[in-house]
Design a protein around this motif. Structure first.
Motif, PDB file in Angstrom:
ATOM      1  N   TYR A 104       0.829  -1.205   0.000  1.00  7.71           N
ATOM      2  CA  TYR A 104       0.000   0.000   0.000  1.00  7.71           C
ATOM      3  C   TYR A 104       0.861   1.251   0.000  1.00  7.71           C
ATOM      4  N   GLU A 105       0.188   2.379  -0.290  1.00 10.24           N
ATOM      5  CA  GLU A 105       0.773   3.706  -0.181  1.00 10.24           C
ATOM      6  C   GLU A 105      -0.035   4.486   0.856  1.00 10.24           C
ATOM      7  N   ALA A 106       0.659   5.281   1.666  1.00  3.62           N
ATOM      8  CA  ALA A 106      -0.036   6.092   2.652  1.00  3.62           C
ATOM      9  C   ALA A 106       0.757   7.365   2.919  1.00  3.62           C
ATOM     10  N   VAL A 107       0.036   8.442   3.166  1.00  9.87           N
ATOM     11  CA  VAL A 107       0.640   9.709   3.562  1.00  9.87           C
ATOM     12  C   VAL A 107      -0.108  10.225   4.778  1.00  9.87           C
ATOM     13  N   HIS A 108       0.655  10.634   5.792  1.00  2.13           N
ATOM     14  CA  HIS A 108       0.081  11.254   6.980  1.00  2.13           C
ATOM     15  C   HIS A 108       0.576  12.689   7.052  1.00  2.13           C
ATOM     16  N   ALA A 109      -0.346  13.638   7.089  1.00  5.59           N
ATOM     17  CA  ALA A 109       0.002  15.054   7.158  1.00  5.59           C
ATOM     18  C   ALA A 109      -0.467  15.613   8.500  1.00  5.59           C
ATOM     19  N   TYR A 110       0.419  16.359   9.169  1.00 12.32           N
ATOM     20  CA  TYR A 110       0.142  16.886  10.497  1.00 12.32           C
ATOM     21  C   TYR A 110       0.185  18.414  10.489  1.00 12.32           C
ATOM     22  N   GLY A 111      -0.629  19.025  11.317  1.00 11.61           N
ATOM     23  CA  GLY A 111      -0.585  20.479  11.431  1.00 11.61           C
ATOM     24  C   GLY A 111      -1.698  20.998  12.318  1.00 11.61           C
ATOM     25  N   ALA A 112      -1.621  22.281  12.640  1.00 18.53           N
ATOM     26  CA  ALA A 112      -2.654  22.924  13.452  1.00 18.53           C
ATOM     27  C   ALA A 112      -3.841  23.266  12.562  1.00 18.53           C
ATOM     28  N   VAL A 113      -4.984  22.684  12.842  1.00 23.13           N
ATOM     29  CA  VAL A 113      -6.152  22.886  11.993  1.00 23.13           C
ATOM     30  C   VAL A 113      -6.885  24.159  12.378  1.00 23.13           C
ATOM     31  N   GLU A 114      -7.387  24.840  11.370  1.00 19.74           N
ATOM     32  CA  GLU A 114      -8.193  26.061  11.554  1.00 19.74           C
ATOM     33  C   GLU A 114      -9.554  25.827  10.912  1.00 19.74           C
ATOM     34  N   PHE A 115     -10.627  26.195  11.631  1.00 18.41           N
ATOM     35  CA  PHE A 115     -11.973  26.130  11.093  1.00 18.41           C
ATOM     36  C   PHE A 115     -12.464  27.568  10.896  1.00 18.41           C
ATOM     37  N   PHE A 116     -13.118  27.825   9.767  1.00 15.61           N
ATOM     38  CA  PHE A 116     -13.560  29.184   9.481  1.00 15.61           C
ATOM     39  C   PHE A 116     -14.927  29.174   8.804  1.00 15.61           C
ATOM     40  N   ASP A 117     -15.663  30.268   8.969  1.00 13.26           N
ATOM     41  CA  ASP A 117     -16.990  30.361   8.343  1.00 13.26           C
ATOM     42  C   ASP A 117     -17.204  31.684   7.613  1.00 13.26           C
ATOM     43  N   ASP A 118     -16.128  32.397   7.325  1.00 10.11           N
ATOM     44  CA  ASP A 118     -16.244  33.609   6.531  1.00 10.11           C
ATOM     45  C   ASP A 118     -16.797  33.254   5.149  1.00 10.11           C
ATOM     46  N   ILE A 158     -22.076  24.950   6.167  1.00 14.11           N
ATOM     47  CA  ILE A 158     -20.768  24.309   6.246  1.00 14.11           C
ATOM     48  C   ILE A 158     -19.769  25.208   6.976  1.00 14.11           C
ATOM     49  N   VAL A 159     -18.658  24.598   7.341  1.00 12.14           N
ATOM     50  CA  VAL A 159     -17.555  25.307   7.985  1.00 12.14           C
ATOM     51  C   VAL A 159     -16.275  24.916   7.260  1.00 12.14           C
ATOM     52  N   GLY A 160     -15.445  25.890   6.942  1.00 11.07           N
ATOM     53  CA  GLY A 160     -14.220  25.619   6.213  1.00 11.07           C
ATOM     54  C   GLY A 160     -13.141  24.988   7.081  1.00 11.07           C
ATOM     55  N   VAL A 161     -12.254  24.265   6.423  1.00 15.25           N
ATOM     56  CA  VAL A 161     -11.112  23.620   7.081  1.00 15.25           C
ATOM     57  C   VAL A 161      -9.836  24.108   6.401  1.00 15.25           C
ATOM     58  N   ARG A 162      -8.885  24.541   7.194  1.00 17.61           N
ATOM     59  CA  ARG A 162      -7.572  24.920   6.682  1.00 17.61           C
ATOM     60  C   ARG A 162      -6.504  24.288   7.564  1.00 17.61           C
ATOM     61  N   LEU A 163      -5.592  23.540   6.947  1.00 16.62           N
ATOM     62  CA  LEU A 163      -4.539  22.886   7.717  1.00 16.62           C
ATOM     63  C   LEU A 163      -3.193  23.096   7.049  1.00 16.62           C
ATOM     64  N   PRO A 164      -2.380  24.033   7.543  1.00 16.88           N
ATOM     65  CA  PRO A 164      -1.016  24.172   7.033  1.00 16.88           C
ATOM     66  C   PRO A 164      -0.200  22.950   7.470  1.00 16.88           C
ATOM     67  N   ILE A 165       0.382  22.257   6.520  1.00 17.22           N
ATOM     68  CA  ILE A 165       1.107  21.027   6.854  1.00 17.22           C
ATOM     69  C   ILE A 165       2.444  21.376   7.507  1.00 17.22           C
ATOM     70  N   ALA A 166       2.612  20.979   8.773  1.00 15.81           N
ATOM     71  CA  ALA A 166       3.845  21.235   9.512  1.00 15.81           C
ATOM     72  C   ALA A 166       4.858  20.117   9.289  1.00 15.81           C
ATOM     73  N   ARG A 167       4.371  18.905   9.162  1.00 19.92           N
ATOM     74  CA  ARG A 167       5.246  17.754   8.892  1.00 19.92           C
ATOM     75  C   ARG A 167       4.444  16.695   8.155  1.00 19.92           C
ATOM     76  N   ILE A 168       5.167  15.857   7.466  1.00 26.20           N
ATOM     77  CA  ILE A 168       4.495  14.876   6.604  1.00 26.20           C
ATOM     78  C   ILE A 168       5.279  13.574   6.606  1.00 26.20           C
ATOM     79  N   GLU A 169       4.567  12.462   6.620  1.00 29.50           N
ATOM     80  CA  GLU A 169       5.174  11.135   6.596  1.00 29.50           C
ATOM     81  C   GLU A 169       4.630  10.368   5.390  1.00 29.50           C
TER      82      GLU A 169
END
Length: 210
Positions: A104-118, A158-169
């Motif tokens: 298999y192939e897999a990617v895990h992305a980590y970061g501080a998630v932000e939720f927004f509704d603008d 709906i509510v938006g999701v924004r996640l800047p990737i801090a690290r990735i595996e």
């Protein structure tokens, strides 16, 4: 993610390809109330940050965005995968010391998630996500095709999701730890399958050691 050296993937081009092709990801947040996970489509904006930024949206009724995370969020991307029978290994005929496994192939992305509704940010994110999957169609649908009042009402749900990737595996488990003969057997066996996913993995098996 447990990643033995033979299966570790650090090439950013390949990692981004796996993320794009996964289409549906899973957003996981750890909270004081326990783990919360939501499957959702995301798009990667590669122009932002070192590893890019992920965007998507949740239903406003989804409690995940209302429950503060206790640390980084995790986004799971699953790529191609296939069951591997030990019957394909040359080693089976030699000594029989073989067992089934999964490639298999897999990617895990980590970061501080932000939720927004603008509304403007939400509309921009939804428009980009829609265009990404509608573009290949002969007659692509666009957000602007729907009545403005209807779109505005949908955005309020709906509510938006924004996640800047801090690290990735990244991990690509493709029988790299097997002998060349075993890998050739795996590639040949998968290629004969009627499952498109098996055939896709067959083409990825390295049949000669680098």
């Amino acid at each position: 993610m447990y990643t033995p050296p033979a299966f570790r993937e650090d090439d950013p081009v390949l990692l981004r390809q796996i993320m794009r092709e996964a289409r549906l990801a899973t957003l996981v947040t750890a909270t004081s109330e326990g783990l919360i996970a939501t499957p959702l489509p995301l798009f990667l904006d590669e122009s932002e940050g070192e590893h890019g930024v992920l965007y998507g949206h949740l239903a406003r009724a989804n409690p995940q965005w209302k429950t503060p995370p206790t640390g980084e969020a995790l986004v799971l991307f699953s790529g191609a995968d296939a069951y591997i029978t030990p019957s394909w290994y040359a080693a089976k005929a030699e000594h029989g010391k073989v067992v089934p496994t999964w490639n298999y192939e897999a990617v895990h992305a980590y970061g501080a998630v932000e939720f927004f509704d603008d509304p403007a940010r939400l509309r921009a994110a939804v428009t980009r996500l829609t265009a990404l999957y509608e573009q290949p169609r002969a007659e692509p649908w666009a957000v602007d095709d729907a009545p403005e009042a209807f779109v505005a009402a949908q955005l309020r749900g709906i509510v938006g999701v924004r996640l800047p990737i801090a690290r990735i595996e990244g991990k690509r488990k493709l029988s790299q730890n097997r002998s060349e003969a075993d890998r050739q057997g795996v590639a040949a066996g998968l290629a004969q399958s009627t499952r498109p996913s098996d055939q896709r993995v067959a083409a990825m098996i390295p049949t000669r050691r680098e």
